[in-house]
Motif scaffolding. Structure first.
Motif, PDB file in Angstrom:
ATOM      1  N   LYS A   6      25.198  15.638   9.943  1.00  0.00           N
ATOM      2  CA  LYS A   6      25.244  14.611  10.996  1.00  0.00           C
ATOM      3  C   LYS A   6      23.960  13.789  11.027  1.00  0.00           C
ATOM      4  N   MET A   7      22.826  14.479  10.888  1.00  0.00           N
ATOM      5  CA  MET A   7      21.543  13.779  10.940  1.00  0.00           C
ATOM      6  C   MET A   7      21.388  12.826   9.756  1.00  0.00           C
ATOM      7  N   MET A   8      21.851  13.236   8.574  1.00  0.00           N
ATOM      8  CA  MET A   8      21.762  12.375   7.395  1.00  0.00           C
ATOM      9  C   MET A   8      22.624  11.127   7.545  1.00  0.00           C
ATOM     10  N   TRP A   9      23.809  11.306   8.155  1.00  0.00           N
ATOM     11  CA  TRP A   9      24.664  10.131   8.368  1.00  0.00           C
ATOM     12  C   TRP A   9      24.079   9.205   9.436  1.00  0.00           C
ATOM     13  N   ARG A  10      23.452   9.779  10.452  1.00  0.00           N
ATOM     14  CA  ARG A  10      22.798   8.951  11.471  1.00  0.00           C
ATOM     15  C   ARG A  10      21.674   8.148  10.843  1.00  0.00           C
ATOM     16  N   ARG A  11      20.979   8.761   9.907  1.00  0.00           N
ATOM     17  CA  ARG A  11      19.913   8.073   9.175  1.00  0.00           C
ATOM     18  C   ARG A  11      20.481   6.897   8.378  1.00  0.00           C
ATOM     19  N   THR A  12      21.622   7.132   7.714  1.00  0.00           N
ATOM     20  CA  THR A  12      22.244   6.071   6.914  1.00  0.00           C
ATOM     21  C   THR A  12      22.625   4.882   7.789  1.00  0.00           C
ATOM     22  N   LEU A  13      23.211   5.157   8.956  1.00  0.00           N
ATOM     23  CA  LEU A  13      23.586   4.095   9.883  1.00  0.00           C
ATOM     24  C   LEU A  13      22.356   3.305  10.316  1.00  0.00           C
ATOM     25  N   PHE A  14      21.280   4.010  10.660  1.00  0.00           N
ATOM     26  CA  PHE A  14      20.056   3.345  11.103  1.00  0.00           C
ATOM     27  C   PHE A  14      19.475   2.459  10.002  1.00  0.00           C
ATOM     28  N   LEU A  15      19.402   2.982   8.783  1.00  0.00           N
ATOM     29  CA  LEU A  15      18.785   2.219   7.693  1.00  0.00           C
ATOM     30  C   LEU A  15      19.626   0.984   7.341  1.00  0.00           C
ATOM     31  N   GLY A  16      20.931   1.087   7.473  1.00  0.00           N
ATOM     32  CA  GLY A  16      21.773  -0.090   7.288  1.00  0.00           C
ATOM     33  C   GLY A  16      21.473  -1.154   8.326  1.00  0.00           C
ATOM     34  N   THR A  17      21.159  -0.722   9.548  1.00  0.00           N
ATOM     35  CA  THR A  17      20.784  -1.662  10.613  1.00  0.00           C
ATOM     36  C   THR A  17      19.477  -2.372  10.276  1.00  0.00           C
ATOM     37  N   VAL A  18      18.527  -1.640   9.702  1.00  0.00           N
ATOM     38  CA  VAL A  18      17.255  -2.253   9.297  1.00  0.00           C
ATOM     39  C   VAL A  18      17.500  -3.390   8.302  1.00  0.00           C
ATOM     40  N   LEU A  19      18.383  -3.160   7.347  1.00  0.00           N
ATOM     41  CA  LEU A  19      18.712  -4.212   6.373  1.00  0.00           C
ATOM     42  C   LEU A  19      19.314  -5.429   7.075  1.00  0.00           C
ATOM     43  N   LYS A  20      20.146  -5.184   8.087  1.00  0.00           N
ATOM     44  CA  LYS A  20      20.778  -6.290   8.818  1.00  0.00           C
ATOM     45  C   LYS A  20      19.763  -7.075   9.644  1.00  0.00           C
ATOM     46  N   TYR A  21      18.648  -6.456   9.985  1.00  0.00           N
ATOM     47  CA  TYR A  21      17.572  -7.162  10.680  1.00  0.00           C
ATOM     48  C   TYR A  21      16.725  -8.000   9.723  1.00  0.00           C
ATOM     49  N   GLY A  22      17.060  -7.941   8.445  1.00  0.00           N
ATOM     50  CA  GLY A  22      16.366  -8.776   7.463  1.00  0.00           C
ATOM     51  C   GLY A  22      15.153  -8.127   6.828  1.00  0.00           C
ATOM     52  N   TYR A  23      14.995  -6.823   7.007  1.00  0.00           N
ATOM     53  CA  TYR A  23      13.842  -6.119   6.442  1.00  0.00           C
ATOM     54  C   TYR A  23      14.250  -5.290   5.229  1.00  0.00           C
ATOM     55  N   SER A  24      13.517  -5.479   4.135  1.00  0.00           N
ATOM     56  CA  SER A  24      13.613  -4.560   3.005  1.00  0.00           C
ATOM     57  C   SER A  24      12.761  -3.346   3.349  1.00  0.00           C
ATOM     58  N   PHE A  25      13.027  -2.235   2.693  1.00  0.00           N
ATOM     59  CA  PHE A  25      12.223  -1.060   3.040  1.00  0.00           C
ATOM     60  C   PHE A  25      12.087  -0.096   1.868  1.00  0.00           C
TER      61      PHE A  25
END
Length: 279
Positions: free
Chosen positions: A104-123
């Motif tokens: 569950k925690m790994m999937w929550r991480r995936t969702l969050f990191l996808g949001t970062v990309l949508k904010y226009g930030y590479s990481f």
């Protein structure tokens, strides 16, 4: 006219940690990673302190805290911090590898990191059980058309080969339409993944040809530079990062990475030119 630009908390946190080209280094922690005589977070930060040309990178590190204790610890250390909000889920304790809570925690991480990309930030995403012993950016490809560069558990010698065994504990990704679609497709597999961790789902998607269909340019990182415990061929003169992969509990990871730190200090003090390996 006076124009006010309103930012939400995440956008504000990303902006503070960002490089001029909108790139952020992201690590995630919870309570289990900030407690103990020598916590995983402390050891992770030691790498930046002791590494070659790594201290300045802390200016661009955003710690994403999964609970209040880890968020408070992050603020105490004067780092860039963001509190991840997850309704109805407690992510504070140690999540044993492949347990339900871990997945569950790994999937929550995936969702969050996808949001970062949508904010226009590479990481650059890094697990906290990755020691940064050298600034990895000179070794990463500077090719602006490269979308994803991802670490491997076992490197097969070909940085373009999809036969490499990928590891999502360290990778860098560009924010663009292709990467956002990758993360959306990836997260959409969550409920049909049959208990697989997100890394295995991404591996399956790659082997199904999704990277090619999206037109993603991907580079698989050589374990000579982006090393780990799965493939034991580490030249201390070349290594940028060392990942405690193939190692399950936090206690075991801390013990093994502490040994790596001791080896690194010994190497730095010896001035040796010959090829050297970690013990």
């Amino acid at each position: 006219y006076n124009m006010t630009i309103y930012r939400d908390e995440l956008d504000e946190a990303l902006a503070k940690a960002s490089t001029p080209n909108k790139t952020v280094i992201i690590a995630m922690v919870n309570k289990a990673y900030v407690e103990g005589d020598k916590s995983m977070l402390d050891l992770f930060l030691d790498g930046f302190w002791l590494g070659d040309d790594t201290r300045r990178l802390l200016n661009h590190l955003l710690i994403v805290a999964a609970d209040q204790t880890s968020f408070e610890r992050c603020k105490f250390l004067h780092l860039h911090c963001y509190k991840l909000k997850t309704e109805g889920v407690e992510f504070a304790g140690e999540k044993v590898y492949m347990s339900d809570d871990f997945i569950k925690m790994m999937w929550r991480r995936t969702l969050f990191l996808g949001t970062v990309l949508k904010y226009g930030y590479s990481f650059v995403f890094t697990d906290t059980d990755v020691l940064w012993l050298r600034n990895p950016f000179p070794v990463l490809s500077q090719d602006e058309t490269m979308d994803l560069q991802i670490s491997t558990d076992i490197f097969n010698g070909n940085q373009s080969s999809e036969s490499n065994l990928i590891n999502t504990g360290f990778y860098t990704i560009k924010s663009n339409e292709k990467s956002i679609e990758l993360f959306d497709t990836w997260y959409a597999r969550k409920d049909s993944s049959g208990g697989l961790k997100e890394q295995d789902v991404l591996l399956n998607m790659m082997r199904e040809g999704l990277f090619k269909r999206l037109g993603l340019r991907v580079r698989f990182l050589d374990t000579l530079y982006f090393s780990g415990f799965c493939q034991d061929s580490r030249d201390v003169r070349n290594v940028s990062t060392v990942h405690a992969n193939c190692c399950r509990s936090i206690g075991a990871k801390v013990a093994d990475l502490t040994s790596v730190v001791h080896d690194w200090k010994r190497f730095k003090n010896s001035g040796a030119n010959e090829t050297a390996k970690f013990a």
